[in-house]
Design a protein around this motif. Structure first.
Motif, PDB file in Angstrom:
ATOM      1  N   HIS A  90       0.794  -1.219   0.000  1.00 23.61           N
ATOM      2  CA  HIS A  90       0.000   0.000   0.000  1.00 23.61           C
ATOM      3  C   HIS A  90       0.832   1.277   0.000  1.00 23.61           C
ATOM      4  N   ASP A  91       2.050   1.195   0.502  1.00 29.20           N
ATOM      5  CA  ASP A  91       2.905   2.393   0.581  1.00 29.20           C
ATOM      6  C   ASP A  91       4.295   2.036   0.051  1.00 29.20           C
ATOM      7  N   PRO A  92       4.398   1.677  -1.244  1.00 28.00           N
ATOM      8  CA  PRO A  92       5.662   1.156  -1.775  1.00 28.00           C
ATOM      9  C   PRO A  92       6.797   2.164  -1.807  1.00 28.00           C
ATOM     10  N   ASN A  93       6.506   3.456  -1.727  1.00 23.25           N
ATOM     11  CA  ASN A  93       7.585   4.451  -1.767  1.00 23.25           C
ATOM     12  C   ASN A  93       8.112   4.799  -0.376  1.00 23.25           C
ATOM     13  N   ARG A  94       7.615   4.094   0.639  1.00 21.87           N
ATOM     14  CA  ARG A  94       8.169   4.216   1.999  1.00 21.87           C
ATOM     15  C   ARG A  94       9.106   3.031   2.219  1.00 21.87           C
ATOM     16  N   TYR A  96       6.806 -13.066   3.745  1.00 17.90           N
ATOM     17  CA  TYR A  96       5.708 -12.239   4.241  1.00 17.90           C
ATOM     18  C   TYR A  96       5.440 -11.090   3.272  1.00 17.90           C
ATOM     19  N   LYS A  97       4.286 -10.482   3.423  1.00 16.00           N
ATOM     20  CA  LYS A  97       3.939  -9.277   2.669  1.00 16.00           C
ATOM     21  C   LYS A  97       3.824  -8.115   3.647  1.00 16.00           C
ATOM     22  N   PHE A  98       4.259  -6.939   3.216  1.00 14.81           N
ATOM     23  CA  PHE A  98       4.305  -5.770   4.087  1.00 14.81           C
ATOM     24  C   PHE A  98       3.626  -4.577   3.417  1.00 14.81           C
ATOM     25  N   ASN A  99       3.225  -3.625   4.239  1.00 17.53           N
ATOM     26  CA  ASN A  99       2.617  -2.400   3.716  1.00 17.53           C
ATOM     27  C   ASN A  99       3.647  -1.472   3.101  1.00 17.53           C
ATOM     28  N   GLY A 100       4.807  -1.344   3.754  1.00 15.71           N
ATOM     29  CA  GLY A 100       5.906  -0.546   3.233  1.00 15.71           C
ATOM     30  C   GLY A 100       6.957  -1.428   2.591  1.00 15.71           C
ATOM     31  N   SER A 101       7.904  -0.823   1.897  1.00 13.78           N
ATOM     32  CA  SER A 101       8.937  -1.571   1.176  1.00 13.78           C
ATOM     33  C   SER A 101      10.174  -1.801   2.043  1.00 13.78           C
ATOM     34  N   ASP A 113      -2.248   9.363   5.341  1.00 13.69           N
ATOM     35  CA  ASP A 113      -3.098   9.049   4.199  1.00 13.69           C
ATOM     36  C   ASP A 113      -3.679   7.648   4.384  1.00 13.69           C
ATOM     37  N   PRO A 114      -5.012   7.502   4.471  1.00 15.84           N
ATOM     38  CA  PRO A 114      -5.604   6.183   4.695  1.00 15.84           C
ATOM     39  C   PRO A 114      -5.378   5.210   3.540  1.00 15.84           C
ATOM     40  N   LYS A 115      -5.157   5.715   2.327  1.00 17.65           N
ATOM     41  CA  LYS A 115      -4.885   4.818   1.213  1.00 17.65           C
ATOM     42  C   LYS A 115      -3.510   4.170   1.352  1.00 17.65           C
ATOM     43  N   GLN A 116      -2.555   4.925   1.857  1.00 17.08           N
ATOM     44  CA  GLN A 116      -1.216   4.381   2.074  1.00 17.08           C
ATOM     45  C   GLN A 116      -1.126   3.596   3.372  1.00 17.08           C
TER      46      GLN A 116
END
Length: 459
Positions: free
Chosen positions: A126-130, A175-180, A388-391
């Motif tokens: 959801h927040d790949p640029n973090r 695992y899968k994560f929200n950030g990178s 941001d709720p989308k991220q």
């Protein structure tokens, strides 16, 4: 005596009130997945990787690049292949590539030389640029920093860091994560921190929102030059005031504090707590310094650009095994050989990296634009920018932390919900340091963010 008794009662009531306020908090929510991650790190795989890296003879930046078995060229191709195999096992979850730049005219790289690092990126959902980043250094050296042909095993310095980075990728790729998460095997460290400079500058150019850099440089030695043998402690080096601080920001900091609450320091506090919670029999020392006295490492290029970064390493160094020709003199064995590496200890520090990376990548982003006020008031108010709720769809809310100004670690906290402003009644701003963390639905927390530019992790 009567007046003393009254004063004592009032003091006790005051302390009780403060303790009650501090205890009216949502306790830290233990993360079962992080225990699983810590247990999954394999000393045997780390040992195998270190032995392979040592087997390349030398990994000096100026060494052989064409051979398939010797020199830094063979080493970096092997590392890239390992990352690619890890990616294949997780269905292509890693983006693996060489990152190269030709360097010349430097004291330790006088002639044109291609400095090549190996980068693997596990993109967030959801927040790949973090980004949070773990690194180790590919290259090795002996006594003469320009000797690129003699055997230079670099077993602890720093095959241990590269092996740890590979192992963290093997474990976390499941695992899968929200950030990178970025796994980096950086080149050119011994010749001038070039791999880190290249990656940091490219990340800034590409607009990466880097929230943490965990540089692992020597994570396998437990026998110190001072005779101490200890596998239960580690060090986290973290600089104070940012290198990029402006004169105006320094002026504000003089009146509001923040010298010990840079993002690097609060990143270190975060890792320290992860050690306490998830790594058995490991106590970390947060050291208020960029690196060892007068020395440097590959987190520095990121710190130079304002990114939060720390160095994780062993507590007791053995200088007979660092930057030494392999030899025996007066009954002392010199050289950075495989015999000087404790694989269980390297696995323990690798596990610390892995749980820290996972915790931050699962958590919402650290709060941005944190502000504080409360001068000449009986209460303290903190404000921050809503995420941001989308991220950050996993966001549950925010948690305010505070501590006495001479305390090394956060002492008190309160979960305040999904708001962007909160007042702590009867907590006087002058007596504490404050910060805000974001919290996910399942309790994963970001590092704590100190108010103002001094503590900002960026947006």
């Amino acid at each position: 005596m009567k007046h003393f008794h009254v004063a004592s009662v009032m003091l006790a009531l005051s302390l009780t009130s403060t303790m009650s306020l501090a205890q009216s908090t949502t306790d830290y929510q233990d993360q079962a997945k992080l225990h699983d991650i810590a247990k999954a790190v394999s000393p045997e795989r780390i040992e195998a990787d270190i032995r392979t890296l040592v087997g390349f003879g030398t990994r000096h930046t100026l060494s052989e690049t064409e051979s398939d078995t010797q020199g830094i060229g063979a080493a970096r191709r092997w590392i890239k292949n390992e990352f690619e195999q890890i990616s294949q096992a997780c269905g292509g979850c890693l983006e693996v590539y060489f990152q190269a730049k030709t360097i010349s005219g430097e004291t330790r790289i006088p002639d044109a030389t291609e400095v090549v690092s190996v980068i693997a990126v596990q993109r967030g959902s959801h927040d790949p640029n973090r980004y949070v980043l773990m690194s180790g250094d590919i290259d090795s050296r002996i006594s003469d920093v320009m000797n690129s042909t003699s055997i230079s095993p670099g077993a602890n310095d720093n095959a241990s860091g590269v092996a740890g980075t590979l192992e963290a990728a093997r474990v976390l790729s499941k695992y899968k994560f929200n950030g990178s998460i970025v796994y980096a095997a950086l080149a050119g460290e011994e010749q001038g921190l070039f791999g880190g400079k290249i990656l940091a500058e490219q990340a800034q150019k590409d607009g990466w929102r880097i929230k943490a850099v965990l540089n692992n440089d020597m994570i396998g030695n437990i026998e110190g030059i001072n005779g101490v043998i200890n596998n239960t402690t580690a060090r986290i080096f973290a600089e104070g005031t940012r290198q990029t601080e402006t004169p105006e920001e320094a002026r504000v900091r003089r009146f509001t504090g923040g010298e010990v609450d840079s993002p690097s320091r609060n990143l270190a506090r975060y890792i320290d707590l992860m050690a306490d919670r998830y790594i058995p029999n490991l106590d970390t020392m947060v050291i208020y310094r960029l690196d060892r006295f007068g020395r440097g490492g590959h987190h520095r290029p990121f710190n130079d650009l304002g990114y939060p970064g720390v160095r994780i390493m062993e507590t007791n160094e053995n200088y007979n095994r660092q930057h030494q020709d392999i030899r025996s003199e007066n009954g002392i064995d010199y050289g950075d050989t495989i015999e000087g590496v404790n694989f269980e200890y390297a696995a323990k520090l690798t596990a610390l990296n892995a749980v820290s990376l996972a915790g931050m990548a699962w958590a919402p982003a650290p709060p941005a634009k944190v502000e504080i006020n409360g001068a000449v008031k009986p209460s303290t108010t903190l404000n921050w920018q809503a995420l941001d709720p989308k991220q950050n769809p996993q966001l549950k809310g925010y948690k305010i932390y505070w501590r006495y100004t001479d305390a090394p670690q956060w002492q008190f906290s309160r979960f305040v919900g999904n708001v962007n402003s909160y007042t702590l009644d009867n907590i006087v701003i002058d007596n504490y340091f404050f910060g805000v963390a974001s919290v996910s639905q399942d309790g994963a927390e970001s590092p704590v963010v100190f108010p103002g530019a001094a503590g900002a992790f960026g947006e």
